[in-house]
Design an enzyme around this catalytic site. Structure first.
Site, PDB file in Angstrom:
ATOM      1  N   CYS A 146      14.067  24.773  15.056  1.00 34.98           N
ATOM      2  CA  CYS A 146      14.898  24.304  14.080  1.00 34.98           C
ATOM      3  C   CYS A 146      16.542  24.007  14.968  1.00 34.98           C
ATOM      4  CB  CYS A 146      15.354  25.119  12.846  1.00 34.98           C
ATOM      5  SG  CYS A 146      15.853  24.263  11.423  1.00 34.98           S
ATOM      6  N   HIS A 179       9.836  25.286  11.020  1.00 33.64           N
ATOM      7  CA  HIS A 179       9.342  26.716  11.286  1.00 33.64           C
ATOM      8  C   HIS A 179       8.275  27.242  11.325  1.00 33.64           C
ATOM      9  CE1 HIS A 179      13.801  28.007  10.688  1.00 33.64           C
ATOM     10  NE2 HIS A 179      13.849  26.865   9.855  1.00 33.64           N
ATOM     11  N   GLU A 235       6.903  29.659  12.620  1.00 31.45           N
ATOM     12  CA  GLU A 235       6.845  31.374  12.636  1.00 31.45           C
ATOM     13  C   GLU A 235       6.418  31.501  11.135  1.00 31.45           C
ATOM     14  OE1 GLU A 235       9.687  29.453  12.857  1.00 31.45           O
ATOM     15  OE2 GLU A 235      11.431  30.490  12.044  1.00 31.45           O
TER      16      GLU A 235
HETATM   17  N1  GLN Z   1      21.842  24.628  11.166  1.00 32.86           N
HETATM   18  C1  GLN Z   1      20.809  23.818  11.102  1.00 32.86           C
HETATM   19  C2  GLN Z   1      20.742  22.777  10.068  1.00 32.86           C
HETATM   20  O1  GLN Z   1      21.300  23.153   8.856  1.00 32.86           O
HETATM   21  C3  GLN Z   1      19.522  24.677  11.605  1.00 32.86           C
HETATM   22  C4  GLN Z   1      19.093  25.285  10.614  1.00 32.86           C
HETATM   23  C5  GLN Z   1      17.779  26.283  11.081  1.00 32.86           C
HETATM   24  O2  GLN Z   1      17.856  26.580  12.183  1.00 32.86           O
HETATM   25  N2  GLN Z   1      17.084  26.768  10.109  1.00 32.86           N
HETATM   26  O3  GLN Z   1      20.070  21.803  10.099  1.00 32.86           O
END
Ligand code: GLN
Length: 534
Positions: free
Chosen positions: A382, A508, A510
């Site tokens: 992310c 994600h 994970e």
């Molecule tokens: N802050 C980033 C976004 O909102 C990544 C979010 C995250 O890593 N879950 O896109």
């Protein structure tokens, strides 16, 4: 009809109610029952999505896009199946529905009160889980500690349910039996007091699980049974374990599953639950043949719970490969200086973690540059993926000021930008791109190597996206998009052509790694790290 098991906690927080709930679930599931596990959280946030990870650790995301307590992660990792919106309910969500009903006029002139309106809504949220699913057991963990002001309506709801359902409902109370070194004794008084607290609210626990550092002798168990008004075999010892994954087996040894079945009038057959796969996993976890050193670069590293699912995913794939993954948590801000970057030397893999806001960003970018230039296997998740894109734009494409518009809203090179449909959004709660989306995987990529499929589904939690305006330029220079959400043309994964293993994913992975199904992308990453370490 479903049977209901409530798990409450006493004496202190952090005793591991989530792990005990998940372990009971595992044992019943291994006997062939259909189960689900739910968490009721007494705080007033509508969900934990707006909480800083320092408060309650990681925010876990379900397939259907609920932002939930990290205990749901434990449930999924133990049970191996998905949870959903209904599996995590907070006081904020309860009050919100009751107030909405009041505004709609549903209560028709009644005074709206904690009892019965709030307690009815709590009860409804527990029972509603069974509507479509036909579970044999619904396990409901009550967050917090009995005696907390916030927990009172929940304990009252449990009292009522027990009264309504009789033998179809039991309460398991988890307490602490501390060892006093000076006296050389285990002390039962805190347990007695916490059970009294429950009894004062009209709830008699059926089973008491005692967290302890030392073995509970018979005399201690006798005393707890006598003072707390429960059967002797319903006092269960839960001794500290070397890994949380040992707990289901310890609970089985103590007979917790049998006691639960007996109390709920379900005959416990002589057959033991089938935990062969689980035992095999534990054996491999405890007998690694190799090791790799992986650095996790993040901004919340002081609190390990902030990266719970990532850490557990490494445990799963480590065991699968009989490889001990030694994970060092590295503070992103330290990577802003030369000395901090020294810590990356000698690592077999570097993972840059998810996150929000600009603190630590430059450190993350430096760590990625290190991984890219030194050909260290890299996984960016992310924000970690977004930083990899920024790093490439700055250091390879030559856009020195490239950034994400999250960090610099005025940048001339927003290689990561806010999604069109997010521009109008006001407020922070539940407004991100959340939950599982389909991703198409390019053949021949590292992503494909890992998943062996051209279509996957992974969970999301973010507002910003790769800016497609720059895609062809990135691809021309060796950073290619290998995963796409076709419907909206969103880049889901990037990889470097000229690198042994460099993958950034917008989703994600994970969240969906479990004991029985370790996550393929983590496996790919750890295998690449093992290769480097050879
Ligand atoms: N802050 C980033 C976004 O909102 C990544 C979010 C995250 O890593 N879950 O896109």
């Amino acid at each position: 009809m479903a049977k209901y098991i409530f798990v409450t906690g006493g004496v202190t927080s952090s005793l591991g109610k989530g792990i005990i709930s998940a372990s009971i679930g595992k044992l019943l599931q291994a006997r062939g029952y259909k189960i689900t596990i739910q968490k009721l959280d007494p705080y007033i946030n509508v969900d934990p999505g707006t909480l800083n990870p320092y408060e309650h650790g990681e925010c876990y995301v379900t397939e259907d896009g609920a932002e939930t307590d990290l205990d749901l992660g434990h449930y999924e990792r133990f049970i191996g199946g998905p949870t959903s919106q209904g599996n995590n309910v907070t006081t904020g969500a309860i009050y919100r529905s009751v107030i909405n009903k009041e505004r709609r006029g549903d209560y028709l002139g009644e005074t709206v009160q904690v009892i019965p309106h709030i307690t009815d809504e709590i009860k409804r949220r527990v029972k509603v889980l069974n509507n479509k699913n036909n579970y044999d057991f619904i396990i409901t963990e009550i967050g917090g500690t009995v005696g907390d002001i916030e927990s009172l309506p929940y304990v009252e709801a449990v009292r009522q349910l027990k009264w309504e359902m009789g033998q179809d409902c039991i309460v398991i109370h988890l307490t602490l039996v501390p060892f006093l070194a000076a006296a050389g004794e285990l002390k039962t008084k805190p347990t007695q007091h916490s059970v009294k607290e429950l009894q004062q609210s009209g709830v008699q626990p059926d089973v008491i699980v005692c967290r302890t550092e030392r073995k509970l002798h018979d005399s201690v168990k006798d005393k707890i049974a006598r003072f707390c008004n429960i059967e002797r075999n319903c006092v269960i010892e839960s001794i500290d374990a070397s890994t949380i994954y040992e707990v289901p087996l310890l609970m089985q040894k103590e007979g917790l599953d049998k006691v639960v079945l007996k109390k709920l009038n379900m005959l416990a057959s002589d057959e033991e639950p089938n935990l062969d796969r689980w035992k095999n996993f534990l054996y491999k976890l405890k007998n690694p043949k190799r090791k790799v050193d992986i650095g996790l670069v993040g901004k919340y590293v002081e609190l390990k719970d902030a990266y719970k699912s990532i850490m557990e995913a490494f445990v799963h794939v480590g065991a699968e490969n009989q490889c001990k993954v030694r994970l060092s948590l590295l503070k992103a801000e330290d990577m802003e200086h030369e000395e901090g970057l020294e810590e990356l030397k000698g690592l077999d893999g570097i993972l840059v973690a998810p996150g929000f806001g600009s603190r630590g960003i430059e450190g993350k970018i430096n760590a990625i540059q290190f991984a890219r230039e030194n050909k260290v296997p890299f996984l960016g998740i992310c924000l970690g993926m977004q930083c990899a894109v920024i790093e490439y734009a700055r250091n390879v494409l030559g856009y020195a000021k490239a950034n994400s518009s999250e960090m610099d809203s005025k940048t001339n090179f927003p290689v990561i930008d806010i999604m069109e449909n997010q521009k109008e959004v006001t407020g922070k709660g539940g407004t991100m791109r959340l939950g599982a989306y389909v991703c198409n995987v390019k053949k021949g990529s590292k992503l494909f190597d890992a998943y062996q499929r051209t279509e996957i589904k992974e969970r999301h939690r973010h507002r910003y996206e790769f800016n497609n305006k720059y895609l062809s330029e990135f691809e021309k220079h060796g950073m290619v998009a290998t995963g796409m959400y076709k419907k909206d043309s969103l880049v889901e994964a990037v990889e470097l052509l000229d690198h042994p293993w460099f993958v950034g994913v917008q989703f994600h992975p994970e969240y969906s790694s479990t004991v029985v199904n370790p996550h393929p992308l983590f496996t790919g990453f750890v295998k690449a790290a093992m290769q480097k370490n050879r």
